[in-house]
Write a protein that holds these residues in place. Structure first.
Motif, PDB file in Angstrom:
ATOM      1  N   MET A 146       0.834  -1.209   0.000  1.00 32.69           N
ATOM      2  CA  MET A 146       0.000   0.000   0.000  1.00 32.69           C
ATOM      3  C   MET A 146       0.871   1.261   0.000  1.00 32.69           C
ATOM      4  O   MET A 146       0.565   2.248  -0.679  1.00 32.69           O
ATOM      5  N   GLN A 147       1.951   1.231   0.756  1.00 32.85           N
ATOM      6  CA  GLN A 147       2.878   2.366   0.775  1.00 32.85           C
ATOM      7  C   GLN A 147       3.504   2.585  -0.604  1.00 32.85           C
ATOM      8  O   GLN A 147       3.629   3.727  -1.068  1.00 32.85           O
TER       9      GLN A 147
ATOM     10  N   SER B 298      -0.586   4.903   8.197  1.00 31.54           N
ATOM     11  CA  SER B 298       0.491   3.909   8.162  1.00 31.54           C
ATOM     12  C   SER B 298       0.846   3.512   6.741  1.00 31.54           C
ATOM     13  O   SER B 298       1.988   3.151   6.452  1.00 31.54           O
ATOM     14  N   ALA B 299      -0.141   3.605   5.832  1.00 32.53           N
ATOM     15  CA  ALA B 299       0.086   3.277   4.428  1.00 32.53           C
ATOM     16  C   ALA B 299       0.555   4.492   3.623  1.00 32.53           C
ATOM     17  O   ALA B 299       0.642   4.426   2.391  1.00 32.53           O
ATOM     18  N   HIS B 300       0.850   5.598   4.316  1.00 37.15           N
ATOM     19  CA  HIS B 300       1.301   6.832   3.654  1.00 37.15           C
ATOM     20  C   HIS B 300       0.278   7.312   2.625  1.00 37.15           C
ATOM     21  O   HIS B 300       0.630   7.806   1.557  1.00 37.15           O
ATOM     22  N   SER B 301      -0.999   7.168   2.973  1.00 38.93           N
ATOM     23  CA  SER B 301      -2.074   7.383   1.997  1.00 38.93           C
ATOM     24  C   SER B 301      -3.060   8.477   2.397  1.00 38.93           C
ATOM     25  O   SER B 301      -4.191   8.501   1.936  1.00 38.93           O
ATOM     26  N   LEU B 302      -2.635   9.403   3.251  1.00 36.63           N
ATOM     27  CA  LEU B 302      -3.517  10.498   3.646  1.00 36.63           C
ATOM     28  C   LEU B 302      -3.350  11.736   2.755  1.00 36.63           C
ATOM     29  O   LEU B 302      -4.285  12.530   2.611  1.00 36.63           O
ATOM     30  N   ASN B 303      -2.195  11.907   2.156  1.00 32.10           N
ATOM     31  CA  ASN B 303      -1.870  13.191   1.524  1.00 32.10           C
ATOM     32  C   ASN B 303      -2.780  13.569   0.369  1.00 32.10           C
ATOM     33  O   ASN B 303      -3.111  14.745   0.200  1.00 32.10           O
TER      34      ASN B 303
END
Length: 365
Positions: A160-161, A199-204
């Motif tokens: 996911m990252q 945690s998956a660096h998926s908010l941005n």
């Protein structure tokens, strides 16, 4: 031609959870064979049919091939030659890639039952990375099953990252992201959704206002979920800690429905003021700006959101007094003011003064 129960129904049955809907996969069949048996086709992009009696969805076993960007960038290949195992392989998580035949036997080619036992959310294959929406789906399942111990497998989190690093999340439509977000925040542990995305660096791409992320950012939402609050209240628990500009940007980006957007923006504007123990004049101004006189139910929701934020931040604010002030000031009768001889602009001024006097009296007690 064989029919199998698949996906969430099998998963939840094995978890002893309520099965809310049933999906079926049909192998060895063509579209013509389904139509001859009384099924009605409803799928536009791939062959999905409604059962003539139960109306459950039945899909022909299919393969999907990535051909372009975004959620719709796939070509579907369906036919009698596609096997059940091939159909299951295209699914997102192993716990969703199981089937049950007419004899009750579980078909589990990708060890979904083991991951159920281990409480693990694990992707089925590398094809997971072809669909960025699956990042949000995994986060939603993590929220749904958090209380029974499910966590994301390290290799799935790493994948996911990697997906997020490519920028592919920006290919998604607001409608699809909102659908996953709405369903996630309505779970009992909706706040977990955002923690997993972080945690998956998926908010941005879709939730930059929640960065840098800390558990405190979603603690009001956690409290609202615990109380089984309504959707607008839950979303406003996120935006109440944002600036008005940030809240407005978020709800516009997600294309949230009006009741959600309105309360979310009100929370960003007025929750901090309500928590600061406003004086009578400030409180009257908040009531006016919130249109609390004509929309008391919405103000009550705003008051509820303020309560969750205050509790999360350990702020002692006069919650009961503010609510009482609103109720008593709302009861001021404009007809009595008119009967007293006030006319035109005087009516509004006299009404304001009467409401202010009521609020002053309540706050001074």
């Amino acid at each position: 031609m064989k029919t199998y129960l698949v996906g969430g129904a099998v998963r939840d049955e094995l978890l002893n959870r309520p099965v809310t809907e049933k999906d079926w996969v049909v192998t060895g069949a063509t579209e013509q064979m389904m139509l001859e048996r009384g099924f009605t086709r409803v799928g536009k992009d791939f062959p999905v049919f409604l059962h003539p009696q139960t109306k459950d969805e039945h899909a022909l076993a299919r393969l999907e091939r990535k051909t372009g960007k975004g959620y719709t960038g796939f070509v579907c290949e369906a036919g009698p030659e596609v096997t059940l195992e091939e159909d299951l392989q295209r699914r997102d998580l192993t716990i969703n890639a199981m089937a049950k035949d007419s004899n009750g036997q579980i078909i589990d080619p990708y060890q979904g039952q083991q991951d159920l036992a281990d409480r693990t959310l694990r992707h089925v294959s590398a094809a997971f990375s072809e669909d960025p929406l699956r990042i949000f789906r995994v986060a939603r399942f993590a929220a749904r099953y958090h209380l029974v111990g499910f966590t994301v497998a390290p290799e799935t989190e790493q994948l996911m990252q990697q997906m997020a690093a490519t920028g592919m999340l920006s290919e998604l439509t607001a409608e699809r992201v909102w659908q996953e977000t709405r369903r996630a925040v309505m779970e009992d542990q909706g706040s977990v959704f955002f923690g997993v995305l972080n945690s998956a660096h998926s908010l941005n791409d879709w939730f930059p206002e929640l960065t840098p992320f800390t558990p405190e950012r979603v603690k009001p939402l956690k409290l609202a979920c615990k109380d089984n609050a309504e959707l607008p209240t839950r979303m406003a628990c996120l935006t109440g800690l944002m600036s008005p500009d940030e809240a407005s940007a978020l709800v516009k980006r997600l294309k949230c429905p009006n009741p959600v957007s309105e309360l979310a923006e009100l929370a960003a504007h007025y929750c901090p003021a309500l928590l600061s123990s406003p004086d009578p004049r400030q409180l009257l101004d908040i009531f006016n700006r919130c249109d609390a006189w004509r929309r008391p139910d919405r103000f009550n929701l705003l008051h509820q959101v303020t309560g969750y934020i205050g509790k999360a931040q350990l702020i002692n604010w006069p919650a009961a007094i503010i609510l009482q002030a609103h109720q008593h000031a709302s009861a001021v009768d404009v007809q009595q003011i008119i009967a007293a001889g006030h006319k035109g602009a005087q009516i509004k001024m006299a009404l304001e003064n009467a409401r202010l006097q009521v609020i002053e009296k309540i706050l001074s007690n």
